[in-house]
Design an enzyme around this catalytic site. Structure first.
Site, short mmCIF file in Angstrom:
data_model
loop_
_atom_site.label_atom_id
_atom_site.label_comp_id
_atom_site.label_asym_id
_atom_site.label_seq_id
_atom_site.Cartn_x
_atom_site.Cartn_y
_atom_site.Cartn_z
N CYS A 264 0.94 -1.03 0.10
CA CYS A 264 -0.06 0.04 -0.02
C CYS A 264 0.88 1.23 0.06
O CYS A 264 1.97 1.28 0.43
CB CYS A 264 -0.89 0.02 1.28
SG CYS A 264 -2.00 -1.22 1.52
N ARG B 246 3.04 -0.07 -5.29
CA ARG B 246 2.87 -0.66 -4.01
C ARG B 246 1.61 -1.50 -3.65
O ARG B 246 1.37 -1.95 -2.90
CB ARG B 246 3.24 0.28 -2.92
CG ARG B 246 4.37 1.34 -2.89
CD ARG B 246 4.52 2.41 -1.91
NE ARG B 246 4.64 1.79 -0.77
CZ ARG B 246 5.75 1.50 -0.01
NH1 ARG B 246 6.95 1.97 -0.61
NH2 ARG B 246 5.78 1.20 1.17
N TRP C 241 -3.13 -2.65 -1.59
CA TRP C 241 -2.59 -4.09 -1.86
C TRP C 241 -3.26 -4.73 -0.77
O TRP C 241 -2.98 -4.78 0.39
CB TRP C 241 -1.17 -4.22 -2.00
CG TRP C 241 -0.93 -5.66 -2.74
CD1 TRP C 241 -0.89 -6.05 -3.82
CD2 TRP C 241 -0.65 -6.71 -1.56
NE1 TRP C 241 -0.33 -7.31 -3.68
CE2 TRP C 241 -0.42 -7.72 -2.50
CE3 TRP C 241 -0.66 -6.84 -0.22
CZ2 TRP C 241 0.08 -9.14 -1.97
CZ3 TRP C 241 0.01 -8.08 0.03
CH2 TRP C 241 -0.06 -9.24 -0.65
N ASN D 86 -0.57 1.80 5.74
CA ASN D 86 0.24 0.98 5.28
C ASN D 86 0.74 0.08 6.35
O ASN D 86 1.63 0.57 7.25
CB ASN D 86 1.16 1.64 4.49
CG ASN D 86 2.43 0.65 3.87
OD1 ASN D 86 1.98 -0.48 3.80
ND2 ASN D 86 3.56 0.94 3.67
N GLY D 87 0.90 -1.22 6.31
CA GLY D 87 1.39 -2.08 7.26
C GLY D 87 0.26 -3.20 7.78
O GLY D 87 -0.61 -3.42 7.02
N GLU E 169 14.30 -18.23 -12.21
CA GLU E 169 13.80 -16.92 -12.52
C GLU E 169 12.91 -17.06 -13.74
O GLU E 169 11.71 -16.24 -13.64
CB GLU E 169 14.98 -16.06 -12.75
CG GLU E 169 14.79 -14.61 -13.05
CD GLU E 169 14.00 -13.83 -12.18
OE1 GLU E 169 13.80 -14.12 -10.86
OE2 GLU E 169 13.53 -12.80 -12.49
N LYS F 179 8.98 -15.48 -13.70
CA LYS F 179 8.59 -14.58 -14.60
C LYS F 179 7.50 -15.05 -15.51
O LYS F 179 6.33 -14.29 -15.68
CB LYS F 179 9.92 -14.26 -15.79
CG LYS F 179 10.69 -13.51 -15.33
CD LYS F 179 10.62 -11.77 -15.17
CE LYS F 179 10.21 -12.00 -13.60
NZ LYS F 179 11.15 -11.66 -12.58
N GLU G 136 4.22 -15.11 -13.08
CA GLU G 136 3.89 -13.60 -12.68
C GLU G 136 3.06 -13.08 -13.76
O GLU G 136 1.94 -12.53 -13.55
CB GLU G 136 5.04 -12.98 -12.38
CG GLU G 136 5.70 -13.17 -11.02
CD GLU G 136 6.87 -12.06 -10.88
OE1 GLU G 136 7.84 -12.17 -11.93
OE2 GLU G 136 6.84 -11.17 -10.07
N HIS H 178 13.53 -37.05 -10.23
CA HIS H 178 12.99 -37.49 -8.79
C HIS H 178 11.76 -36.95 -8.57
O HIS H 178 11.25 -36.76 -7.37
CB HIS H 178 14.12 -36.88 -7.84
CG HIS H 178 15.38 -37.44 -8.12
ND1 HIS H 178 15.76 -38.55 -7.44
CD2 HIS H 178 16.61 -36.75 -8.73
CE1 HIS H 178 17.00 -38.80 -8.13
NE2 HIS H 178 17.61 -37.73 -8.61
N LYS I 267 4.88 -4.24 -6.28
CA LYS I 267 6.25 -4.07 -6.65
C LYS I 267 7.01 -4.09 -5.27
O LYS I 267 8.27 -4.61 -5.35
CB LYS I 267 6.71 -2.74 -7.39
CG LYS I 267 7.84 -2.64 -7.88
CD LYS I 267 8.18 -3.39 -9.04
CE LYS I 267 9.52 -3.06 -9.45
NZ LYS I 267 9.95 -4.48 -10.14
C1 F6R Z 1 9.66 -10.88 -9.16
C2 F6R Z 1 9.64 -9.77 -8.05
C3 F6R Z 1 9.71 -10.27 -6.81
C4 F6R Z 1 10.80 -9.56 -6.15
C5 F6R Z 1 10.57 -9.58 -4.51
C6 F6R Z 1 11.77 -9.00 -3.81
O1 F6R Z 1 9.66 -10.46 -10.34
O2 F6R Z 1 9.68 -8.69 -8.52
O3 F6R Z 1 9.89 -11.48 -6.64
O4 F6R Z 1 12.18 -9.78 -6.57
O5 F6R Z 1 9.40 -9.16 -4.23
O6 F6R Z 1 11.69 -7.51 -4.07
P1 F6R Z 1 12.80 -6.49 -3.54
O7 F6R Z 1 14.11 -6.83 -4.64
O8 F6R Z 1 12.32 -4.95 -3.86
O9 F6R Z 1 13.53 -6.83 -2.18
#
Ligand code: F6R
Length: 603
Positions: free
Chosen positions: A2, A27, A76, A102-103, A475, A479, A482, A498, A598
């Site tokens: 948030c 956020r 969020w 926020n929190g 990764e 991606k 997500e 396995h 994010k």
């Molecule tokens: C994946 C992604 C998340 C962040 C994770 C950590 O695409 O963006 O998995 O990598 O939330 O975020 P930071 O790097 O900001 O601590």
């Protein structure tokens, strides 16, 4: 998560709130809303869904002759589904108090029960609403500011909050465990979870600290709500760090940020190398053990760092999920170095892990955002120069983290006498040459479109790699899930037999990362195992031979990197592009995928 934003002043308040909320959308973008005081009455307006802030703010009055106090929020969802009732601001029973938060309030259920027993009626499922009712309850017995002060000490958990109350021409706020910044310009005050939402208006910023409670009227007063004493803290001029967040000619931020990687990588690595002498001094001893903590993509970058550092430095490296590390009561050794990795510098679990390690180990953070909380808690910071990453799925920040880890590897190797300083020039050249090769991969987009066409109707996908490319597979799978919502899993290629091999049939695409290294033949064997069971094989490879040609259904032939540690910078690019293209073909919003945010400031 948030985002919260407050403004007290005169002028273009609609623009300030609308632009600010847009800047905070990373956020959370489930819903948004605001409250302002007009003629002593608290007015609230909110909406659900993404966008639409310009229309939403049109009801805020703009005065040139008097101050207005506005608080706003982008959500969020943590407690309760996405709906208007659960959107902020939240109010008390009499609609005299409006509050954004926020929190997470951990003891909200108990507080809610107590307040309900006293007759309070709740209209949302959120933890936040309890704060508004608690303020209301305490304010029956004492002036409002005192009521806030008393209530804050009853809240367990984390908060950055702003509140307005009928009849008071001020914003009251507080912070504990969630970031909050204040800005001032003449008599106008700004308050936000992120400096970037206010730096267009002022560069005079104050970093609020845990335990701060403040009131903003004509002046800003600060109090320590635990010690209950006033605090002196001043605004300081920050370097104007406003970096462009325009999308330019790109169709999405994700596309733009994927394409920015060659420049972001060179800029990160070169800027760190320029400061080599300083880092040689501050990283004064060679660690006996390195523990890397992070979440999500940052954790994947950490795993790549582990392969690099154990191979070159022969120092034991552990990579930990920050959320597990912080509560495991980890054992620290005298020469430990804890490396935290975070794009945002605000991730709650990574911050918690860093705080757990504080005073027990040296702390180094790899971070993309200056003035954020995690570097603030660390002994040293290596900043990546990826620039603002707006797309929710990390792309350029991830590869920039690999660049910083590569630099740290070289720095420690120099310190240990494993390489000589003169060879650094060569390393810089190798790095730029590899970064340039990313552009060749971009030219393969038309071929990848065809592969994305095949992937778009699938429900599942596997991503497999070995050695340093196992985290790249993780990764790639992250991606894909997500942004395209296709269920994807990453595995070490050998581990497939396995268990996951049970999933292989003609409907299961398997993306293999197969590069020229000591595992090449072993990966080919794993590919054969998939082929034998009818799986569709998409190979990302930096070499071509008969095996690759015969076994693969699709091949993405990437250039060879200048050295083995730099290969992940190239193998991950096609995986980002495949996720991006597949998501577009499935009509997904690649910049704001559903349910994500994010910056994850809740644990
Ligand atoms: C994946 C992604 C998340 C962040 C994770 C950590 O695409 O963006 O998995 O990598 O939330 O975020 P930071 O790097 O900001 O601590």
């Amino acid at each position: 998560m948030c985002g919260i934003l407050g403004f007290s002043g005169k002028g273009p308040v609609r623009k300030i709130i609308s632009r600010g909320l847009k800047a905070l959308e990373y956020r959370g973008y489930d819903s948004c809303g605001y409250a302002f005081l007009s003629e002593g009455v608290v007015c609230v307006n909110k909406k659900t869904g993404k966008g639409g802030t310009d229309e939403l703010v049109s009801e805020i009055p703009e005065y040139s002759d008097r101050r207005i106090c506005v608080i706003s929020h982008t959500r969020w969802a943590t407690h309760g589904k996405v709906c208007l009732e659960n959107a902020h601001p939240h109010r008390d029973c009499k609609n005299e108090i409006a509050l954004v938060h926020n929190g997470i309030i951990e003891n909200y259920a108990r507080l809610k029960k107590e307040l309900e027993q006293k007759g309070h009626i709740f209209s949302s499922d959120t933890d936040t609403e309890v704060i508004a009712h608690l303020f209301e309850e305490e304010a029956k017995k004492m002036p409002f500011r005192k009521a806030v002060l008393k209530s804050l000490n009853k809240l367990d958990g984390t908060f950055a909050l702003l509140v307005l109350r009928k009849g008071c021409s001020e914003i009251i706020g507080a912070r504990k465990g969630s970031p909050l910044f204040a800005g001032v310009k003449g008599k106008d005050f700004f308050i936000s979870s992120d400096i970037n939402s206010i730096v267009n208006y002022t560069d005079e910023i104050m970093f609020l600290e845990d335990g701060d409670m403040f009131a903003i009227g004509d002046e800003m007063e600060i109090l320590d709500f635990v010690k209950k004493e006033s605090v002196k803290r001043s605004f300081s001029r920050i370097k104007s760090g406003v970096q462009s967040t325009a999308m330019g000619n790109f169709e999405s931020y994700m596309q733009k940020e994927i394409f920015e990687q060659p420049a972001a990588l060179v800029s990160t690595f070169n800027s760190l190398c320029k400061e080599l002498a300083r880092y040689m001094e501050i990283v004064d001893t060679v660690p006996g053990r390195i523990t890397i903590v992070g979440c999500g993509s940052s954790w994947h970058a950490g795993l790549i760092g582990e392969y690099m550092m154990e191979k070159l430095l022969r120092i034991p490296v552990e990579v930990e999920y920050a959320s597990e590390f912080r509560y495991r009561n980890p054992v620290f050794l005298p020469d430990d170095l804890v490396v935290s990795i975070s794009q945002s510098g605000e991730t709650a679990d990574t911050l918690g892990a860093v705080k757990e390690a504080k005073k027990k180990a040296k702390l180094l953070s790899i971070c993309n955002v200056h003035n954020s909380s995690i570097p603030g808690e660390s002994n040293y910071a290596l900043y990546t120069q990826a620039g603002p990453e707006i797309g929710v799925a990390s792309t350029k920040a991830f590869t920039a983290q690999i660049a910083a880890l590569y630099f740290l590897n070289l720095l420690l190797a120099l310190k240990m006498g494993l390489i000589k300083e003169y060879s650094l020039e060569k390393k810089i050249e190798e790095f730029s040459a590899t970064a340039k090769k990313i552009r060749c991969i971009f030219s393969m987009l038309p071929d990848m479109e065809k592969i994305a066409d095949k992937l778009k109707d699938k429900s599942n996908a596997l991503f497999l790699g070995r050695g340093i490319h196992f985290p790249v597979a993780l990764e790639g799978a992250l991606k894909m899930k997500e942004v395209s919502y296709i269920h994807a899993e990453g595995y070490p290629a050998a581990e497939m037999k396995h268990g996951p091999i049970a999933l292989i049939d003609e409907n299961m695409p398997v993306v293999f990362i197969s590069v020229r290294d000591r595992f090449s033949m072993k990966v080919i064997s794993n590919m054969r195992e998939v082929k034998a069971r009818g799986g569709c094989i998409i190979t990302v490879s930096d070499y071509i031979d008969d095996d690759i040609l015969n076994i693969s259904d699709e091949i993405i032939n990437i250039p060879e990197a200048e050295n083995e540690y730099l290969k992940p910078l190239l193998t991950v690019i096609p995986l980002q592009l495949l996720a991006y293209l597949t998501a577009l073909k499935r009509d997904c919003d690649v910049d704001k995928p559903r349910n994500l945010a994010k910056c994850v400031t809740v644990e």
